[in-house]
Design a protein around this motif. Structure first.
Motif, PDB file in Angstrom:
ATOM      1  N   TRP A   1       8.534  31.588  34.176  1.00  0.00           N
ATOM      2  CA  TRP A   1       9.388  31.392  35.438  1.00  0.00           C
ATOM      3  C   TRP A   1       9.901  29.947  35.352  1.00  0.00           C
ATOM      4  O   TRP A   1      11.307  29.683  35.483  1.00  0.00           O
ATOM      5  N   GLN A   2       9.319  29.000  34.626  1.00  0.00           N
ATOM      6  CA  GLN A   2      10.131  27.796  34.188  1.00  0.00           C
ATOM      7  C   GLN A   2      10.929  28.013  33.327  1.00  0.00           C
ATOM      8  O   GLN A   2      12.151  27.342  33.388  1.00  0.00           O
ATOM      9  N   GLU A  46      13.867  29.013  35.279  1.00  0.00           N
ATOM     10  CA  GLU A  46      14.468  27.903  36.262  1.00  0.00           C
ATOM     11  C   GLU A  46      15.554  26.956  35.261  1.00  0.00           C
ATOM     12  O   GLU A  46      16.464  26.514  35.650  1.00  0.00           O
ATOM     13  N   LYS A  47      15.025  26.757  34.268  1.00  0.00           N
ATOM     14  CA  LYS A  47      15.432  25.889  33.193  1.00  0.00           C
ATOM     15  C   LYS A  47      17.123  26.319  32.738  1.00  0.00           C
ATOM     16  O   LYS A  47      17.711  25.615  32.613  1.00  0.00           O
ATOM     17  N   LYS A  94       5.300  24.492  41.473  1.00  0.00           N
ATOM     18  CA  LYS A  94       5.617  24.037  40.086  1.00  0.00           C
ATOM     19  C   LYS A  94       7.106  24.002  39.829  1.00  0.00           C
ATOM     20  O   LYS A  94       7.500  23.853  38.938  1.00  0.00           O
ATOM     21  N   LEU A  95       7.618  24.863  41.043  1.00  0.00           N
ATOM     22  CA  LEU A  95       9.141  25.105  40.479  1.00  0.00           C
ATOM     23  C   LEU A  95       9.913  24.341  41.675  1.00  0.00           C
ATOM     24  O   LEU A  95       9.441  24.447  43.040  1.00  0.00           O
TER      25      LEU A  95
END
Length: 519
Positions: A163-164, A167-168, A198-199
């Motif tokens: 997921w990160q 997002e990045k 976390k996001l």
């Protein structure tokens, strides 16, 4: 004004994966236009390149102006070992020319290693490369995190890393998917909350209905902080279906105080639900919450007595809010209030203490004990009331009939003859049919059309047979329910007899009589 919660409809892609659901390109355009007029924010049209129909839809969609919705195309991340700029999937999704693209990728390490047979780092690169490439080509990119919840429960650090990566790379929304549909609402809440911590990117929720919690899980995701909810009209979808938007929308708007649609749209919800069923050639589910025929139907005498005084005493919401309406059912469980309200609905005026009211109530209870059923046969009920009140003259009578069946070579032939009397005149006709009831229907109609030409427009649209006392074998009583239409309205009639032909004739006669008396 941008709504707090965005609605993302995937009926045309995820919904069409349901068993028995098959849309043509034109079907998809018609549904998309109706969804747009209703106020849906995003409409996912399909997977470019997966089939010609989807490409035709995107071609048609590109040439239209959409009032409320943004059209989305769906695809997956670049393939393992293929550079993103060389992947045909990327070319196809760009050729769809949609402003929004939704990309699905793997969150569950099991799928990465055992299904894709890729390394974890390569999976992260596939996600990032794809999103960056599509953003560089001017698209709004949503990322569907497939198996997000199952993946997080087994390997939370890896799931979060995927997921990160999205997002990045610049995904505008990360949608957490309960792809297998097996999570509980508390699990959905816990994991969406963990992702939100976390996001920084907006979160969405996409749930399936495999354990009957598709809607509950979607709403749990919203409560935990998701601001986009994905689903389908009428809950169409793979296996047991997706989160049902016809339930989600009124719950969000009426129960949770989260406006998602213009005020004028919600009363059109039932109409939208029925329209999509009609295009899909699926019989509308009468037990659908909110929009089904029985959603606001009342049968028990105590219930009907109460709603006659205070509607909200047995209704969680006003049926008109979603374009539905209250129905009072009449059966052997009916009290006097049921009869009074149903009579008013059918156009008769009954007084509470009048002898006719008691007579009709007693008749219904007696007939239902013999096997009649009036919930789906309101035309027969209206005729019963009219006869009891002596407000209706019989327009015709059946003086006799005969039905026969014979084998003619390899084919069987069914023939029926019917004699009817209208005032002092008689007609005697014969007809062949695909079966005994079809032959009887044709013969009866042929005889009556001589006197009543308007009956040419009446057609039998549905025919159901129910064995009432199966323990008595072939001598069991039979109930026949018939649905008829004249092209403008529909009505139901019922017949009961030990003989299926006699029961069918009763229902057919009621159908014709009702068409004449209510024409």
């Amino acid at each position: 004004m941008k709504p707090e919660i965005e609605l993302y409809d995937t009926t045309l892609r995820d919904g069409s994966q349901g068993e028995g659901i098959n849309f043509s390109a034109l079907d998809k355009v018609r549904i998309a236009e109706r969804l747009d007029a209703f106020g849906i924010h995003y409409i996912e049209g399909g997977w470019p390149g997966s089939n010609p129909k989807d490409m035709e839809f995107f071609k048609q969609a590109a040439g239209r102006k959409w009032k409320h919705a943004r059209i989305a195309a769906f695809s997956m991340t670049r393939r393992k070992g293929v550079a993103v700029e060389n992947d045909d999937l990327m070319r196809q999704i760009l050729e769809a020319e949609t402003p929004v693209v939704t990309i699905v990728g793997k969150s569950w390490l099991l799928h990465v290693t055992e299904v894709l047979r890729a390394k974890p780092d390569e999976n992260l690169a596939m996600i990032g490369d794809t999103i960056r490439y599509l953003k560089d080509h001017g698209r709004t990119v949503f990322y569907d995190a497939e198996h997000a919840f199952d993946g997080y429960k087994e390997e939370p650090e890896f799931a979060l890393a995927t997921w990160q990566a999205a997002e990045k790379a610049g995904a505008e929304c990360i949608i957490l998917c309960d792809t297998n549909g097996g999570c509980l609402p508390e699990e959905i809440k816990r994991i969406v909350t963990a992702a939100k911590d976390k996001l920084c990117t907006r979160l969405g929720i996409h749930t399936h209905n495999d354990i009957g919690l598709g809607v509950a899980n979607g709403l749990a995701g919203i409560e935990a902080g998701a601001t986009q909810i994905q689903g389908t009209i009428n809950g169409y979808g793979e296996r047991t279906g997706n989160c049902n938007l016809t339930s989600v929308i009124p719950v969000l708007q009426l129960k949770m105080g989260k406006p998602v649609l213009p005020a004028a749209s919600l009363p059109k919800l039932k109409e939208l639900s029925e329209f999509v069923d009609e295009i899909a050639n699926v019989r509308h589910d009468p037990r659908q919450p909110w929009v089904g025929q029985t959603a606001f139907a009342h049968k028990g005498g105590m219930h009907v007595h109460a709603i006659d005084r205070v509607a909200r005493s047995y209704e969680h919401s006003q049926p008109e809010a979603v374009g539905n309406f209250r129905r009072v059912l009449v059966s052997d469980m009916s009290g006097r209030t049921n009869i009074l309200l149903k009579a008013k609905e059918l156009g008769f005026k009954l007084e509470p203490d009048a002898p006719a009211t008691r007579t009709i109530t007693d008749q219904i209870k007696r007939l239902e004990s013999e096997g009649y059923e009036y919930e789906a046969a309101e035309a027969s009920l209206a005729l019963l009331m009219g006869r009891t009140l002596k407000q209706q003259e019989l327009p015709f009578s059946v003086r006799g009939y005969h039905v026969s069946m014979r084998r003619d070579g390899a084919d069987s032939v069914c023939e029926a003859t019917v004699k009817v009397r209208v005032e002092c005149k008689e007609a005697h006709t014969a007809a062949e049919g695909d079966g005994p009831v079809n032959a009887l229907d044709k013969a009866l109609r042929s005889a009556l059309v001589e006197f009543y030409p308007q009956l040419k427009n009446v057609v039998l649209t549905d025919y159901k047979v129910r064995i009432i006392e199966s323990s008595t074998g072939t001598s069991a009583r039979t109930r026949v329910l018939i649905q008829s239409s004249d092209g403008k309205r529909e009505w139901g009639t019922v017949g009961v007899n030990d003989n299926i032909i006699e029961a069918s004739l009763q229902a057919l006669v009621d159908s014709m009589e009702y068409a004449l008396l209510r024409g």
